[in-house]
Write an enzyme that holds these catalytic residues in place. Sequence first.
Site, short mmCIF file in Angstrom:
data_model
loop_
_atom_site.label_atom_id
_atom_site.label_comp_id
_atom_site.label_asym_id
_atom_site.label_seq_id
_atom_site.Cartn_x
_atom_site.Cartn_y
_atom_site.Cartn_z
N PHE A 285 -13.36 -4.13 -5.52
CA PHE A 285 -11.98 -4.12 -5.06
C PHE A 285 -11.12 -4.74 -6.15
O PHE A 285 -11.61 -5.54 -6.97
CB PHE A 285 -11.85 -4.93 -3.76
CG PHE A 285 -11.35 -4.12 -2.59
CD1 PHE A 285 -11.98 -2.94 -2.22
CD2 PHE A 285 -10.27 -4.56 -1.83
CE1 PHE A 285 -11.53 -2.21 -1.12
CE2 PHE A 285 -9.81 -3.84 -0.73
CZ PHE A 285 -10.44 -2.66 -0.38
N GLN B 292 3.59 -8.81 0.40
CA GLN B 292 2.80 -7.87 -0.39
C GLN B 292 3.13 -6.42 -0.04
O GLN B 292 3.07 -6.03 1.12
CB GLN B 292 1.31 -8.09 -0.14
CG GLN B 292 0.43 -7.15 -0.92
CD GLN B 292 -1.02 -7.58 -0.89
OE1 GLN B 292 -1.72 -7.33 0.09
NE2 GLN B 292 -1.48 -8.23 -1.94
N HIS C 90 1.59 -3.02 -0.58
CA HIS C 90 0.35 -2.39 -1.02
C HIS C 90 0.73 -1.16 -1.84
O HIS C 90 1.61 -0.40 -1.44
CB HIS C 90 -0.47 -2.00 0.21
CG HIS C 90 -1.89 -1.63 -0.08
ND1 HIS C 90 -2.22 -0.49 -0.77
CD2 HIS C 90 -3.05 -2.25 0.22
CE1 HIS C 90 -3.55 -0.43 -0.88
NE2 HIS C 90 -4.07 -1.49 -0.29
N LEU D 140 -1.65 3.11 5.61
CA LEU D 140 -2.42 2.65 4.45
C LEU D 140 -3.45 3.66 3.94
O LEU D 140 -4.12 4.32 4.72
CB LEU D 140 -3.17 1.36 4.82
CG LEU D 140 -3.71 0.63 3.59
CD1 LEU D 140 -2.58 -0.07 2.86
CD2 LEU D 140 -4.78 -0.36 3.97
N GLU E 118 -7.65 0.59 -0.56
CA GLU E 118 -7.97 0.32 -1.96
C GLU E 118 -9.40 0.76 -2.28
O GLU E 118 -9.76 0.97 -3.44
CB GLU E 118 -7.87 -1.19 -2.14
CG GLU E 118 -7.67 -1.66 -3.52
CD GLU E 118 -7.22 -3.11 -3.47
OE1 GLU E 118 -6.08 -3.36 -3.03
OE2 GLU E 118 -8.01 -3.97 -3.86
N ARG F 80 -2.82 -5.98 -6.59
CA ARG F 80 -1.91 -5.05 -5.92
C ARG F 80 -0.47 -5.09 -6.44
O ARG F 80 0.19 -4.06 -6.54
CB ARG F 80 -1.90 -5.36 -4.42
CG ARG F 80 -3.19 -4.98 -3.79
CD ARG F 80 -3.27 -5.37 -2.36
NE ARG F 80 -4.53 -4.87 -1.82
CZ ARG F 80 -4.97 -5.12 -0.62
NH1 ARG F 80 -4.28 -5.88 0.21
NH2 ARG F 80 -6.11 -4.63 -0.21
N ARG G 74 -2.07 -11.56 -2.42
CA ARG G 74 -3.44 -11.62 -1.85
C ARG G 74 -4.32 -10.54 -2.47
O ARG G 74 -3.89 -9.40 -2.65
CB ARG G 74 -3.37 -11.40 -0.34
CG ARG G 74 -4.73 -11.30 0.32
CD ARG G 74 -4.63 -11.12 1.82
NE ARG G 74 -4.13 -9.83 2.22
CZ ARG G 74 -4.90 -8.75 2.43
NH1 ARG G 74 -6.20 -8.81 2.25
NH2 ARG G 74 -4.35 -7.61 2.82
C1 LIG Z 1 -4.39 -0.66 7.60
C2 LIG Z 1 -4.82 -2.01 7.16
C3 LIG Z 1 -6.00 -2.16 6.45
C4 LIG Z 1 -6.42 -3.43 6.03
N1 LIG Z 1 -7.60 -3.55 5.35
C5 LIG Z 1 -8.04 -4.79 5.02
C6 LIG Z 1 -9.32 -4.97 4.39
O1 LIG Z 1 -10.06 -4.03 4.18
N2 LIG Z 1 -9.70 -6.22 4.07
C7 LIG Z 1 -8.92 -7.30 4.32
O2 LIG Z 1 -9.34 -8.42 4.00
N3 LIG Z 1 -7.71 -7.17 4.91
C8 LIG Z 1 -7.26 -5.95 5.27
N4 LIG Z 1 -6.04 -5.81 5.89
C9 LIG Z 1 -5.30 -7.01 6.27
C10 LIG Z 1 -5.93 -7.61 7.51
O3 LIG Z 1 -6.38 -6.60 8.36
C11 LIG Z 1 -4.95 -8.48 8.26
O4 LIG Z 1 -4.30 -9.34 7.40
C12 LIG Z 1 -5.72 -9.30 9.28
O5 LIG Z 1 -6.45 -8.45 10.12
C13 LIG Z 1 -4.82 -10.19 10.09
O6 LIG Z 1 -5.64 -10.78 11.07
P1 LIG Z 1 -5.08 -11.87 12.07
O7 LIG Z 1 -6.22 -12.28 12.93
O8 LIG Z 1 -4.32 -12.89 11.33
O9 LIG Z 1 -4.03 -11.07 12.93
P2 LIG Z 1 -4.15 -9.66 13.63
O10 LIG Z 1 -5.47 -9.01 13.54
O11 LIG Z 1 -2.98 -8.97 13.08
O12 LIG Z 1 -3.97 -10.02 15.16
C14 LIG Z 1 -2.77 -10.54 15.65
C15 LIG Z 1 -2.91 -10.76 17.14
O13 LIG Z 1 -1.78 -11.47 17.59
C16 LIG Z 1 -1.27 -10.87 18.77
N5 LIG Z 1 0.13 -11.22 18.88
C17 LIG Z 1 1.12 -11.08 17.97
N6 LIG Z 1 2.27 -11.57 18.45
C18 LIG Z 1 2.00 -12.06 19.69
C19 LIG Z 1 2.78 -12.67 20.69
N7 LIG Z 1 4.07 -12.92 20.53
N8 LIG Z 1 2.18 -13.00 21.86
C20 LIG Z 1 0.87 -12.76 22.06
N9 LIG Z 1 0.08 -12.18 21.15
C21 LIG Z 1 0.65 -11.83 19.97
C22 LIG Z 1 -1.57 -9.41 18.60
O14 LIG Z 1 -1.55 -8.72 19.81
C23 LIG Z 1 -2.97 -9.49 17.98
O15 LIG Z 1 -3.90 -9.69 19.00
C24 LIG Z 1 -5.61 -4.55 6.31
C25 LIG Z 1 -4.42 -4.40 7.02
C26 LIG Z 1 -4.02 -3.15 7.45
C27 LIG Z 1 -2.74 -3.00 8.19
#
Ligand SMILES: Cc1cc2nc3c(=O)[nH]c(=O)nc-3n(C[C@H](O)[C@H](O)[C@H](O)COP(=O)(O)OP(=O)(O)OC[C@H]3O[C@@H](n4cnc5c(N)ncnc54)[C@H](O)[C@@H]3O)c2cc1C
Length: 598
Positions: A121, A234, A236, A250, A253, A309, A410
């Site tokens: 990556f 960021q 992408h 997306l 990568e 990125r 990142r």
């Molecule tokens: C398409 C895509 C591909 C990606 N691929 C990668 C990868 O391969 N490797 C990597 O390291 N990263 C990757 N990322 C980034 C990574 O997925 C995210 O940064 C990461 O999953 C964030 O995780 P989190 O647990 O912080 O939040 P999230 O998984 O975003 O979860 C947030 C949670 O908060 C809840 N929530 C939000 N607001 C509220 C509220 N007001 N009240 C109650 N609940 C709420 C939502 O419902 C959800 O349950 C990718 C991102 C995307 C979009």
Amino acid sequence: MDRFETHEHDVLVIGAGGAGLRAAIEAAAEGARVGLICKSLLGKAHTVMAEGGVAAALGNIYPEDNWRVHFRDTMRGGKMLNNWRMAMLHAQEAPDRVKELEGWGALFDRTKDGRILQRDFAGHRYARLAHVGDRTGLEMIRTLQQHGVALGFDVFMECTVTRLLKDGDRISGACGYWRESGRFVVFRAKAVILATGGIGKAYKVTSNSWEYTGDGQALAYHAGADLIDMECVQFHPTGMVWPLSVRGILVTEAVRGEGGILRNSAGERFMFRYVPELFRADTADTEAEADRWYTDKKNNRRPPELLPRDEVARAIVAEVKAGRGSPHGGVFLDIATRRDPEFIRRKLPSMYHQFKELADVDITKQPMEVGPTCHYIMGGVRVDADTAAATVPGLFAAGEVAGGLHGSNRLGGNSLSDLLVFGRRAGLAAAGYAKRLPRAPAVAEGEVERLAREMLAPLERSTGESPYAIQEALQEAMEANVGIVRTEDELRKGLEAIEEFKQRLRQVKAVGTRQYNPGWHTALDLWSLLTVSEAIIRGALERKESRGGHTRLDYPKADPQFGKVNVVVRKEGDRMTVAREPLPEMPRELQALFEGDK
Ligand SMILES: Cc1cc2nc3c(=O)[nH]c(=O)nc-3n(C[C@H](O)[C@H](O)[C@H](O)COP(=O)(O)OP(=O)(O)OC[C@H]3O[C@@H](n4cnc5c(N)ncnc54)[C@H](O)[C@@H]3O)c2cc1C
């Protein structure tokens, strides 16, 4: 209070993505009574969309990989704005967290001798991303959910938290509403962990889904917590640019990690012209060397397509501006001429289907058209590296909502490992904090009543503006003025627009009743979207330099003085203030890893 449905926990986790689930698991394992809330259905968090993999220096492919190399890559990728201790803990603990996940049942792709396979990556010196094809997030969420459910914590789905509650200086819970019925709900808790993810919906073109309205950052800010480096967003480099209806989705990568290259409309592999000094020594300068690297990493340097990125995104913007873009305003990403169809379908099954179904493009035969898309925010809630504690007692934050680990940019794969490492640390520390608290902090009845009235106001106005109109105007304004490249004039315009939207929000009208009403939900989301947008702009105005995800055309170089400070946003009275505060200083033995860097 009797008129509100009320729940009581030691630790309340807001957000059920990777960070929230991992935090809930740890807090429950510590014996805390845990509640876990999510805006949509359990399992539908952003984490599930993660494609490429989780970064951890397991050393399965390259035994020379270790935490120091991972730490160095993370810091250099973040242009040294990272909190060094978070970056160190992350690099040291990620391998154990991935192995733990495997122990809980995650089925990663395998090497021939049965170990976890790791892929290349951008920005990672060695093949480091443990993965499951291009559906790694799905496997991670499945495993965490299964493990967590067995531990037993309360799950509240389709419930949106709209405010944190405090008893004096301390957090005492949160309140929100059920999305289906619109009824209010109060959560009393000794400790609250924010794990709400990102802010992508502040922009028009984004890889993020509807849930990412910056709620956690806004909740923390309004509760008095510090936010840091919010200007570091960021973009992408590879989102879909066509058809318009799916613009921003997306393109992982992993396509470049598996051999895909970028070309402009003249067919030129243009990234060789955009290698910055910092990465020159590690980057191939001929196509032949870059191509050899995929099979012989010891004797060749990395392809420039695998630069961090921010570098690749800026190069694409420059090519498009110079008139060498693809027909729909991006550039070409080609894996079809580089790998055989069977390999592409096996390694990138989601990408194959995504392009076939959404754009009628067969990526085993044709190039993809791609361009930058708002993807991730590096800035966020300021936390203590060891405990994930925010600056308000009883409040913790982990995952994308927290700032510090990734500096100004990142590296791919470092988010999934971030969720596991700091989700666990947040759960542990929050459970410990709750245990030490002699009694549950109080929730003031009048405060909940007041918040309920505030939330109902958009439904009760007889006339007013549609929330969708404000949301659309905000996304346009952020895209136009606070995008991938910024100037003082545009940022000021952006700030003026935010002030105007704040006024308009006071008159917003949601049509219909409280029952499942997306218009009303949007009106409530605007409170968060406007808060985080303002924080991004004020941070961007303050940081008069270019660094990682933050590019100022009027200050095109990195400024060593700014490299030593976090830009801190906090609420004072009703005002958003901005300050520069020194970064924690890295110990000498770690500084030695960067000797020779320019
Ligand atoms: C398409 C895509 C591909 C990606 N691929 C990668 C990868 O391969 N490797 C990597 O390291 N990263 C990757 N990322 C980034 C990574 O997925 C995210 O940064 C990461 O999953 C964030 O995780 P989190 O647990 O912080 O939040 P999230 O998984 O975003 O979860 C947030 C949670 O908060 C809840 N929530 C939000 N607001 C509220 C509220 N007001 N009240 C109650 N609940 C709420 C939502 O419902 C959800 O349950 C990718 C991102 C995307 C979009």
